[in-house]
Structures are given as C-alpha cells and as structure tokens.
Enzyme design. Structure first.
Site, PDB file in Angstrom:
ATOM      1  N   SER A 179       0.800  -1.222   0.000  1.00 58.04           N
ATOM      2  CA  SER A 179       0.000   0.000   0.000  1.00 58.04           C
ATOM      3  C   SER A 179       0.832   1.270   0.000  1.00 58.04           C
ATOM      4  O   SER A 179       0.372   2.301  -0.468  1.00 58.04           O
ATOM      5  CB  SER A 179      -0.962  -0.005   1.191  1.00 58.04           C
ATOM      6  OG  SER A 179      -0.246  -0.175   2.399  1.00 58.04           O
ATOM      7  N   HIS A 207      -5.350  -3.327  -2.842  1.00 61.92           N
ATOM      8  CA  HIS A 207      -5.025  -2.397  -3.934  1.00 61.92           C
ATOM      9  C   HIS A 207      -4.916  -3.080  -5.294  1.00 61.92           C
ATOM     10  O   HIS A 207      -4.652  -2.406  -6.290  1.00 61.92           O
ATOM     11  CB  HIS A 207      -3.719  -1.664  -3.625  1.00 61.92           C
ATOM     12  CG  HIS A 207      -3.802  -0.843  -2.385  1.00 61.92           C
ATOM     13  ND1 HIS A 207      -4.352   0.414  -2.363  1.00 61.92           N
ATOM     14  CD2 HIS A 207      -3.455  -1.125  -1.111  1.00 61.92           C
ATOM     15  CE1 HIS A 207      -4.319   0.885  -1.129  1.00 61.92           C
ATOM     16  NE2 HIS A 207      -3.782  -0.036  -0.346  1.00 61.92           N
ATOM     17  N   LYS A 238     -11.863   0.491  -1.976  1.00 64.87           N
ATOM     18  CA  LYS A 238     -10.848   1.138  -2.810  1.00 64.87           C
ATOM     19  C   LYS A 238     -11.338   1.131  -4.261  1.00 64.87           C
ATOM     20  O   LYS A 238     -12.270   1.859  -4.566  1.00 64.87           O
ATOM     21  CB  LYS A 238      -9.507   0.491  -2.539  1.00 64.87           C
ATOM     22  CG  LYS A 238      -9.039   0.950  -1.141  1.00 64.87           C
ATOM     23  CD  LYS A 238      -7.881   0.251  -0.531  1.00 64.87           C
ATOM     24  CE  LYS A 238      -7.604   0.887   0.830  1.00 64.87           C
ATOM     25  NZ  LYS A 238      -6.829   0.055   1.720  1.00 64.87           N
TER      26      LYS A 238
HETATM   27  C1  LIG Z   1      -6.690  -0.044   3.179  1.00 63.96           C
HETATM   28  C2  LIG Z   1      -6.076  -1.347   3.494  1.00 63.96           C
HETATM   29  C3  LIG Z   1      -6.662  -2.211   4.428  1.00 63.96           C
HETATM   30  C4  LIG Z   1      -7.818  -1.789   5.286  1.00 63.96           C
HETATM   31  O1  LIG Z   1      -8.994  -1.754   4.553  1.00 63.96           O
HETATM   32  P1  LIG Z   1     -10.194  -0.826   5.063  1.00 63.96           P
HETATM   33  O2  LIG Z   1     -11.385  -1.368   4.373  1.00 63.96           O
HETATM   34  O3  LIG Z   1      -9.835   0.557   4.674  1.00 63.96           O
HETATM   35  O4  LIG Z   1     -10.258  -0.999   6.562  1.00 63.96           O
HETATM   36  C5  LIG Z   1      -6.109  -3.461   4.583  1.00 63.96           C
HETATM   37  N1  LIG Z   1      -5.016  -3.844   3.891  1.00 63.96           N
HETATM   38  C6  LIG Z   1      -4.410  -3.019   3.009  1.00 63.96           C
HETATM   39  C7  LIG Z   1      -3.205  -3.499   2.265  1.00 63.96           C
HETATM   40  C8  LIG Z   1      -4.907  -1.744   2.795  1.00 63.96           C
HETATM   41  O5  LIG Z   1      -4.297  -0.919   1.979  1.00 63.96           O
END
Ligand SMILES: *Cc1c(COP(=O)(O)O)cnc(C)c1O
Length: 389
Positions: A179, A207, A238
């Site tokens: 991320s 992602h 996302k």
């Molecule tokens: C954003 C993210 C999460 C958390 O997801 P949310 O739905 O925002 O709580 C978990 N793992 C990774 C790699 C992320 O980038």
C-alpha cells in the site's frame, strides 16, 4: 489532559502531528477542499467507481428496498439478500467455494488471522505488510516470523529454520500490492514455498482487486497464480468504490471464521447499500467498461511515472497506480505536501509508523479518470516541491 497536550505539542514540533480534512462533494479526480478546487492525488478510488452513476443507483435502490441499516450482526439477524448476493459474486470473481464479508479491511485482517490461528501456529509476514495484518498477527497469538520485504529466498531460509520444531499450522501472509510502495508481491515464488512447506497462503489484495489482471481479479491473476492462493482477502472501499471487505476461500475456512472470528461475530453487518454498490462495481469491473478503465489507469500511471523518473526521483519499487516519491524525514515531507496543496494538488505525506523511520514519502495515487494534462502539471509541481523543500 495536560500530558496529552504536551504529547500533541511534541508531535507538532517534530512534524509528526496528524489532523483531519473535509472534502466537499463526491469523490472524483478533482474535489473541493476548504472551498477551493484541487486535484485529488491521494484517493484509492482508482477506477472512479465511488461516484459512478450505476454504483450510486444500486446503493439508492438497495436503501429504498432494504432500508438504511441491518440492525444486527450476521449471526443474529443482520444478514440480508444483498450480502448473500455479493458473496456469491465475489466467490465467482476469485474462483473459490465461497466468500465472507467483513465490515472493513481492518476488521477482515484482524478477524481472519485471529479466527484461524492460535498459539501453536506460525505466521510468516512480509516486513511491509499493512498495519491491519500486523495487528491480526498479534491478536492471533501465533508466533510471528517477519521476513524481509518481498524476499522469497529469505523466507525459505526462515521456514527451513522453523521446520524442525513445527507443531501447528503455518500461514504466509502478504499484501498483493504494497500500500505504501506500490510494488507487487512475488506470489508465484510464495505459492511454491507454501506447497513445499505445507503452509497456507493469504493475500491481502486491497489495492489489486479491480485494478490488476486482464479481468481485474487482482495481483494473483496478474501473476498467473490465482489457483495457488488459499485465502483471498480484499476490500470493497478502494477500486470497488464502496465500503467493507471480504475473504474468498474454501467453505471450511469460512465456516470456522463464522464461529470464531471476533470482528465478524461482534459487529453489526454492513448496510445493504454498501453490499449492493460493491456488487454493481464488480459488474463494471468485469465488463468492457472495466477493461477500458483499467487501460486508462495504466496509461495515466505510465505518463505520470515517466515524468517523475526523467528527473531522477526515487519512486521506490512502484509497479502500479500507487506512486511513492521518497522524501526521507518528516519535516521536508510535510513542507512539500503543504506547498503542493497551495498549488492545488492534494496528496499526503506519509510518516512513521505507516512507513519505517527515514523512509517518509509523498504517496501519489493515480486514477483512471485523471486528465493527462492534470497529471503532467502535478508531476512538475512534485518535482519542484521535492527539489526545493
Ligand atoms: C486499506 C487497506 C486495508 C484496510 O482496509 P479498510 O477497508 O480501509 O479498513 C487493509 N489492507 C491493506 C493493504 C490496505 O491498503
């Protein structure tokens, strides 16, 4: 109160204080921030689906039919048709027996690791894994062995060292796309290791889902090893433009989680609108429109990265729409992000504990619906801001 005030002052002094901002209107490639239009360069809404008419319409329609809330957790009475429909769709998308929804990615990672592992087990975790995985490892009470980032050879050496005293289950866990670095995990090598050492492999594709692979099925499709992954975790907030998360896996694993995973058991289910919106987004991802959005995202990313690389900026190992620009220490990082905001470019400086000490960065994220001219302008501004902090 007084020592909290002092702590905040100390954060101010060291450039480490975090604070909130409010975006006005819907998420898009440009947004209004404090009354001014700015180019949004830090959203994970990569395909622009958060405000896509079909996604918004699905959320409205589900709210009209099913109401705003679910009233309880899944095990009580909060499970409704939109959730079951979405789980079926996610299982087909990842090619698994089933899928289980969680309220957030954070809840999914903590809940999966806590629910599946115990003190006799070992979890092998990439050094740059997301904070929610780190917290899940802690909650699981399994022994956690952290391996150097994306280094399968080092992981194998650690597994070989652990093997003689093995008692319980082994699980390898990695972000699919990292991320904060935007690079992709060496999944085919991890699949070979999990087979050789009889371990399970869990990929957090927060992602990659919707973005990578011919059909948008994520980093494992991109690397040709979808079948080698045991636990496909991903998020709905996302590229899918909604909110929530899922695990796609074998039925037995999902059934254990329904019985043991505390974040799943003790939390009110997602609203019907979130599930319906994610389902509509998955339909777009699988369509011709989805292919075109991914192609546009790739073109935008190439253009943006080429400009930054020309100037010799360190983009770490970025291979995706996540494009970090290494800046080092907190103060110059935050000065650069403030200067960019003054020029109408909104992106965040990233500091510890999100990234290691001395590895602060500006984290830019490219979207499919960014205008190429806007990305050119942003690249020039970043080059100026980083060059003259
Ligand atoms: C954003 C993210 C999460 C958390 O997801 P949310 O739905 O925002 O709580 C978990 N793992 C990774 C790699 C992320 O980038």
């Amino acid at each position: 109160m007084e020592n909290w005030r002092q702590e905040l002052e100390e954060l101010d002094r060291t450039g480490m204080r975090r604070s909130l901002r409010t975006v006005q209107g819907a998420q898009g490639p440009r947004v209004r921030l404090e009354g001014r239009e700015v180019l949004l360069l830090c959203s994970n809404n990569y395909l622009g689906l958060a405000a896509h008419p079909a996604v918004v319409e699905a959320a409205i329609e589900a709210t009209a039919r099913f109401g705003a809330g679910t009233g309880a957790s899944r095990l009580v009475c909060g499970g409704m048709e939109p959730h079951a429909d979405l789980e079926e769709r996610l299982a087909a998308f990842k090619g698994t027996q089933g899928a289980l929804l969680f309220n957030t990615g954070y809840a999914a990672n903590t809940g999966i690791l806590q629910g599946l592992l115990g003190p006799d087990d070992v979890v092998f975790s990439d050094a740059l894994n997301h904070a929610s995985i780190i917290d899940g490892c802690r909650l699981s009470r399994a022994r956690t062995v952290v391996y150097p980032h994306a280094d399968a050879a080092a992981l194998e050496a650690l597994m070989a060292r652990e093997a003689p005293q093995r008692k319980g289950r082994w699980l390898i866990v990695t972000d699919g796309v990292f991320s904060m670095d935007g690079d992709v995990a060496p999944l085919p090598a991890l699949v070979r290791l999990k087979e050789k050492y009889d371990a399970l492999l869990m990929v957090d594709d927060a992602h990659g889902t919707g973005v990578l692979g011919e059909e948008g099925r994520g980093s494992a499709e991109h690397l040709g090893c979808l079948d080698g992954i045991d636990l496909h975790m991903g998020t709905l907030g996302k590229a899918l433009g909604s909110s929530g998360a899922y695990l796609a896996a074998e039925r037995t694993v999902l059934d254990i989680l329904v019985n043991r995973s505390r974040p799943f058991i003790f939390s009110t289910n997602l609203p019907p609108s979130a599930a319906a919106a994610a389902r509509a987004a998955l339909q777009i991802v699988a369509s011709q429109e989805g292919k075109e959005l991914r192609a546009s995202l790739r073109r935008n990313r190439e253009l943006f990265v080429a400009r930054l690389r020309q100037e010799g900026l360190d983009l770490l190992g970025s291979e995706t729409q996540i494009v970090p620009v290494l800046t080092g220490e907190p103060a110059p990082t935050m000065a650069a992000s403030t200067r960019l905001l003054e020029e109408g470019i909104f992106l965040q400086g990233i500091r510890p504990p999100t990234v290691p000490q001395g590895r602060c960065r500006l984290r830019a994220t490219v979207m499919a619906d960014h205008a190429p001219a806007d990305l050119e302008r942003a690249a020039r501004a970043i080059i100026d801001a980083v060059g003259a902090p």
